[in-house]
Design a protein around this motif. Sequence first.
Motif, short mmCIF file in Angstrom:
data_model
loop_
_atom_site.label_atom_id
_atom_site.label_comp_id
_atom_site.label_asym_id
_atom_site.label_seq_id
_atom_site.Cartn_x
_atom_site.Cartn_y
_atom_site.Cartn_z
N UNK A 37 -9.08 -9.48 4.94
CA UNK A 37 -8.97 -10.92 4.71
C UNK A 37 -9.69 -11.35 3.44
N UNK A 38 -10.86 -10.77 3.21
CA UNK A 38 -11.61 -11.09 1.99
C UNK A 38 -10.80 -10.69 0.76
N UNK A 39 -10.18 -9.52 0.82
CA UNK A 39 -9.32 -9.09 -0.29
C UNK A 39 -8.07 -9.94 -0.40
N UNK A 40 -7.51 -10.35 0.73
CA UNK A 40 -6.29 -11.16 0.75
C UNK A 40 -6.50 -12.50 0.03
N UNK A 41 -7.67 -13.10 0.20
CA UNK A 41 -7.92 -14.38 -0.46
C UNK A 41 -8.25 -14.24 -1.94
N UNK B 208 -0.88 -10.00 -3.47
CA UNK B 208 -0.01 -9.03 -4.13
C UNK B 208 -0.45 -7.60 -3.87
N UNK B 209 -1.74 -7.40 -3.62
CA UNK B 209 -2.25 -6.05 -3.34
C UNK B 209 -1.78 -5.57 -1.96
N UNK B 210 -1.73 -6.48 -1.00
CA UNK B 210 -1.29 -6.10 0.35
C UNK B 210 0.22 -5.91 0.45
N UNK B 211 0.97 -6.55 -0.42
CA UNK B 211 2.43 -6.35 -0.41
C UNK B 211 2.87 -5.41 -1.52
N UNK B 212 1.93 -4.96 -2.35
CA UNK B 212 2.24 -4.03 -3.42
C UNK B 212 2.34 -2.61 -2.91
N UNK B 213 2.47 -1.66 -3.81
CA UNK B 213 2.70 -0.26 -3.42
C UNK B 213 1.65 0.34 -2.49
N UNK B 214 0.40 -0.11 -2.57
CA UNK B 214 -0.65 0.47 -1.72
C UNK B 214 -0.93 -0.36 -0.46
N UNK C 20 7.20 4.21 -0.66
CA UNK C 20 8.59 4.61 -0.92
C UNK C 20 9.50 3.39 -1.01
N UNK C 21 9.31 2.45 -0.10
CA UNK C 21 10.14 1.24 -0.09
C UNK C 21 9.86 0.36 -1.30
N UNK C 22 8.59 0.04 -1.53
CA UNK C 22 8.25 -0.93 -2.57
C UNK C 22 8.41 -0.38 -3.98
#
Length: 182
Positions: A62-66, A79-85, A133-135
Amino acid sequence: MRSSKIKDMTFIAVMTAVICIMGPLSIPIGPVPVSLTNLALYITIYVLGTRRSVIACGLYLLIGLVGLPVFSGFTGGPQKLVGPTGGYLIGFIFMTLVAGLIVDHFYEKRIISFLGMFIATWIPYMMGTFWLAYSAHMKFSAAFAAGVLPFIIEDMVKMGIAAVGGPVLKERLSRVGLLARA
């Protein structure tokens, strides 16, 4: 009772801070960097136990998400949580849960704890590989080669460090009265 809840919240906050400090420390080697996040999570399991370590992991995410720069390479944001990693990061919650359940019961049995962490680490490996693989529009085998194979040995070293140091840390914190005796 209230003192116990305050102590729990304090330990969760401290271990979340440890994860946030260790998480950004990374070496970029491709689409997935080498980071110390999972080592911090393995140690957190020994200190907090399953339930509280899952909470600490969730707070870290959550801290990273914000947007605070707590993810590898001092990054953060949605963007980090929906990005490749992102799959690896989300997989940490489930890794912490599974490894925690094993370590809680066998924390003094280093080989069993190590094996529990090893098995649990395959959760973010697989979630991360599918998402990478997807992203990144890669074949699963290419994503696996980029996001898992380079990390197995170094992750096993981290598991070994946690399996050896975790029980010692837990015992010392218990001895000084900061943790309940196991």
